[in-house]
Design a protein around this motif. Structure first.
Motif, short mmCIF file in Angstrom:
data_model
loop_
_atom_site.label_atom_id
_atom_site.label_comp_id
_atom_site.label_asym_id
_atom_site.label_seq_id
_atom_site.Cartn_x
_atom_site.Cartn_y
_atom_site.Cartn_z
N MET A 1 29.66 -10.83 112.78
CA MET A 1 29.94 -12.22 113.13
C MET A 1 31.34 -12.59 112.66
SD MET A 1 26.32 -14.04 112.03
CE MET A 1 26.55 -13.55 110.33
N PRO A 2 31.92 -13.61 113.27
CA PRO A 2 33.26 -14.05 112.81
C PRO A 2 33.16 -14.78 111.48
CG PRO A 2 32.45 -15.52 114.52
CD PRO A 2 31.45 -14.40 114.42
N GLU B 1 31.27 0.93 106.58
CA GLU B 1 32.43 1.46 107.32
C GLU B 1 32.97 0.42 108.30
OE1 GLU B 1 33.14 4.69 110.87
OE2 GLU B 1 31.74 5.27 109.26
N ILE B 2 32.06 -0.26 109.01
CA ILE B 2 32.46 -1.30 109.97
C ILE B 2 33.15 -2.46 109.25
CG2 ILE B 2 31.61 -3.02 111.60
CD1 ILE B 2 29.37 -1.04 112.33
N GLY C 1 37.79 -5.78 108.44
CA GLY C 1 38.53 -6.62 107.51
C GLY C 1 37.90 -7.99 107.29
N SER C 2 38.70 -8.90 106.76
CA SER C 2 38.21 -10.20 106.32
C SER C 2 37.95 -11.18 107.45
CB SER C 2 39.19 -10.83 105.33
OG SER C 2 40.47 -11.00 105.95
N ASN C 3 38.35 -10.85 108.66
CA ASN C 3 38.13 -11.76 109.79
C ASN C 3 36.70 -11.75 110.28
OD1 ASN C 3 40.82 -12.60 109.87
ND2 ASN C 3 41.43 -10.88 111.17
N PHE C 4 35.91 -10.79 109.80
CA PHE C 4 34.52 -10.66 110.26
C PHE C 4 33.58 -10.56 109.06
CE2 PHE C 4 37.09 -9.20 113.77
CZ PHE C 4 36.43 -9.70 114.89
#
Length: 410
Positions: free
Chosen positions: A67-68, A244-245, A250-253
């Motif tokens: 999710m965002p 891993e995902i 990164g921090s955007n998700f």
């Protein structure tokens, strides 16, 4: 310890001069036996309920969700997400677009969460297990269909077998200012027939699942999605893939596993089980501490033996250890037999389902579910051992005091 064990074993099976000692010892064994049996049965039943509930939740909850971290939607057409879509470790990759909307049916209306899903969502073969009416069908020759939650169906009185009565879904148009002349121009209104009703839990039962293309048209969203739901193939560690995902995105998700998605549910299931364990443990402690009375009377009955052992050079530690081992043997015998009978009872309940809950359910058998966890058996045994040791140690201190009295008399 061998000497203490040998004498304690003789005392355990030897005839006592006072019959009350045998009766109190039998009551102690019976109390621990019943407490241990009840504890392991209740814990196994809670394990069974936990498995049933989580199985239903896991049917509708993916192993991994993306999710965002900010906002409601994101673009799924990035390079990494495209690579993830064809990853051989992944069983299903479902794009999800969801938003709240107003549902109208047969002159009744209710807010609900509309969840549009891509075709991979239907790879889940367990979806039929949560259906209580109709079938989990999102597309047929006549076009898109909707599957709705039982709470929504009950409130609106939806008849999924009626192909002519459709659900009317109202969603505000994006970027359109309020129009006081004709408010309906501010909404997108689409109709869709219901094909079935599912039931999981209240949080999910106010949900309507539709095809992704239908949701895009309803919400006016051409490419973005609200989330990506992932289930992995057998033999693949979902937690490793999730980490891993998360690292790659990164921090955007925000990437969550099933426990993180249903943290409240897991906390409730865990806390309920521990509360029952604590309550039954207190009852078990009362039964265990009956051993104090039994050992106290045994010490008094064996004063002559204590005197002889003391005169032969037996120290306080050995005599104390004899009655400590005696108490442990009495309580642990009850515990072991209790665990054994509890295990046999649970096996029979698993196989034959003799004990019923009283009301049948379309999703769950009306027999109490049972599931074994070896940790529960270890937990019960350790619990009994700890409190048995404490109770036996308190009682065995009396034997030391009797030695001191005998020495003073001499």
């Amino acid at each position: 310890m061998n000497t203490a064990f040998y004498i304690a074993r003789r005392y355990l099976f030897a005839k006592k001069s006072t019959n009350a000692i045998n009766i109190i010892s039998a009551i102690s064994v019976l109390g621990v036996f019943v407490g241990s049996t009840a504890l392991i049965i209740i814990l196994s039943v809670f394990n069974g309920f936990e498995e049933v509930v989580l199985k239903m939740f896991n049917t509708i909850t993916p192993q991994i969700i993306i999710m965002p971290s900010k906002g409601k939607t994101f673009n799924p057409n990035t390079v990494y997400l495209k690579e993830l879509q064809v990853n051989k470790s992944i069983f299903s990759y479902t794009e999800v677009l969801s938003e709240n909307a107003l549902i109208w049916y047969n002159n009744k209306q209710s807010p609900a969460l509309v969840k549009g899903v891509s075709s991979d969502f239907l790879k889940n073969k367990s979806l039929d297990t949560i259906m209580i009416e109709g079938n989990f069908v999102l597309e047929n020759k006549n076009g898109p269909n909707a599957v709705i939650g039982s709470a929504l169906q009950a409130y609106l009185g939806v008849n999924s077998s009626d192909p002519f009565e459709k659900l009317q879904i109202y969603s505000p148009k994006k970027g359109v200012k309020a129009n006081s002349i004709n408010p309906m121009d501010d909404f997108t209104v689409l109709s869709i027939p219901p094909s079935g009703v599912f039931e999981v839990q209240q949080d999910f039962d106010n949900l309507i699942i539709v095809p992704l293309a239908f949701a895009r048209e309803l919400l006016g969203e051409e490419k973005n999605v609200s989330a990506i739901e992932i289930n992995v193939n057998d033999g693949i560690d979902a937690e490793t893939l999730k980490n891993e995902i998360a690292q790659k995105l990164g921090s955007n998700f925000v990437v969550k596993n099933r426990i993180q998605q249903n943290q409240g549910l897991y906390n409730v299931l865990g806390s309920e089980k521990w509360m029952v364990y604590i309550i039954l443990t207190f009852i078990l402690i009362i039964a265990i501490f009956n051993i104090i009375g039994s050992l106290t009377m045994l010490v008094i009955d064996k004063l002559k033996d204590i005197s002889i052992l003391n005169s032969l050079g037996a120290g306080k530690k050995l005599i104390k250890r004899i009655f400590l081992v005696e108490g442990m043997m009495i309580t642990l015998a009850g515990c072991i037999f209790g665990l054994l009978i509890g295990f046999v009872f649970c096996l029979l309940q698993q196989r034959y389902g003799w004990v019923k809950m009283g009301e049948s359910n379309l999703l769950v058998s009306n027999a109490y579910p049972i599931a074994f966890k070896w940790k529960d058996f270890v937990l019960v045994f350790i619990t009994v051992s700890i409190f048995s040791f404490i109770a036996s140690a308190l009682a065995s201190n009396l034997s030391v005091k009797k030695i001191d009295q005998l020495n003073q008399d001499l």
